[in-house]
Design an enzyme around this catalytic site. Structure first.
Site, PDB file in Angstrom:
ATOM      1  N   CYS A 192       1.087  -1.116   0.432  1.00 31.45           N
ATOM      2  CA  CYS A 192       0.258   0.279   0.343  1.00 31.45           C
ATOM      3  C   CYS A 192       0.673   0.935   0.041  1.00 31.45           C
ATOM      4  O   CYS A 192       1.465   1.274  -0.942  1.00 31.45           O
ATOM      5  CB  CYS A 192      -0.507   0.054   0.832  1.00 31.45           C
ATOM      6  SG  CYS A 192      -2.719   1.428   1.056  1.00 31.45           S
ATOM      7  N   HIS A 237      -2.977  -4.957   1.213  1.00 32.06           N
ATOM      8  CA  HIS A 237      -2.996  -4.991   2.880  1.00 32.06           C
ATOM      9  C   HIS A 237      -2.495  -6.696   2.905  1.00 32.06           C
ATOM     10  O   HIS A 237      -3.529  -7.429   3.341  1.00 32.06           O
ATOM     11  CB  HIS A 237      -2.943  -4.412   4.079  1.00 32.06           C
ATOM     12  CG  HIS A 237      -3.640  -2.720   4.134  1.00 32.06           C
ATOM     13  ND1 HIS A 237      -1.885  -2.290   4.440  1.00 32.06           N
ATOM     14  CD2 HIS A 237      -3.616  -1.945   3.486  1.00 32.06           C
ATOM     15  CE1 HIS A 237      -2.261  -1.458   4.613  1.00 32.06           C
ATOM     16  NE2 HIS A 237      -3.160  -0.245   3.576  1.00 32.06           N
ATOM     17  N   GLU A 274      -1.052  -8.335   5.077  1.00 39.46           N
ATOM     18  CA  GLU A 274      -0.761  -8.939   6.714  1.00 39.46           C
ATOM     19  C   GLU A 274      -1.932  -9.003   7.446  1.00 39.46           C
ATOM     20  O   GLU A 274      -2.282  -9.385   8.278  1.00 39.46           O
ATOM     21  CB  GLU A 274       0.073  -7.615   6.878  1.00 39.46           C
ATOM     22  CG  GLU A 274      -0.185  -6.448   7.371  1.00 39.46           C
ATOM     23  CD  GLU A 274      -0.242  -5.165   6.292  1.00 39.46           C
ATOM     24  OE1 GLU A 274      -0.765  -4.546   6.487  1.00 39.46           O
ATOM     25  OE2 GLU A 274      -0.383  -5.772   5.484  1.00 39.46           O
TER      26      GLU A 274
END
Length: 191
Positions: A78, A164, A166
């Site tokens: 990002c 993202h 994660e």
């Protein structure tokens, strides 16, 4: 394997947890000294202006450029993609448009087919005020797109995504980073 996670702003802790789960030592990077001895680097999402100010305040731009130019693999997510582009650190030959999909209310999730990483397959991608790539240089490989807009690219030892991983618990991009770091240690090119 020791992987640095730029920890100036953003969700660097989530990246650190994924890296630890894959058996790596995650080291927060806040100063140039923190870059010593790392095998790879994650530049996480967050707010790109705040990250850029932190990089400037801590004098990290040149040490980060030197690290990447030496062959150390990097994963940018990002805002990390934005930080790597031509207008910021200049480590990825792309132009990136901030908030390209819209503001917070236009955030979305999507299943993406990610090509060329040895982790082929569908990944769950969470886009929050996400950028997209507007222009790529000759050596940049587009790995995924949304509605014709590149959202995952790679150039040599730099992998950048507009989403993202994660937040979705997606480990394959971090696994690529560890594999590339191991290859770099052995003098090989990242796959």
């Amino acid at each position: 394997m020791r992987i640095g996670v730029l920890a100036l702003q953003g969700d660097f802790e989530a990246h650190s947890k994924i890296l630890a789960g894959l058996g790596a030592e995650a080291r927060p990077v806040r100063t140039a000294a923190d870059l010593e001895g790392i095998d790879g680097l994650v530049i996480p999402g967050g707010e790109s202006t705040t990250i850029a100010l932190g990089v400037e305040r801590e004098g990290l731009a040149e040490p980060l450029r030197g690290l990447v130019e030496s062959g150390t693999p990097v994963l940018g997510t990002c805002a990390g993609m934005i930080m790597l582009d031509r207008d910021h650190l200049g480590l990825l030959d792309v132009s990136v448009r901030r908030n390209a999909f819209g503001r917070q209310l236009q955030s979305f999730e999507s299943d993406l087919e990610l090509r060329g990483l040895g982790a082929n397959g569908v990944v769950r991608a969470i886009f929050i005020r996400a950028p997209w790539v507007e222009d790529t240089g000759e050596g940049v490989e587009v790995l995924a797109d949304v509605e014709g807009h590149p959202v995952a690219v790679r150039e040599g030892n730099v992998l950048a995504v507009a989403f993202h991983p994660e937040l979705a618990g997606e480990e394959r991009l971090h696994a690529w980073l560890l594999e590339a770091a191991g290859a770099s240690r052995n003098g090989d090119e990242p796959r």
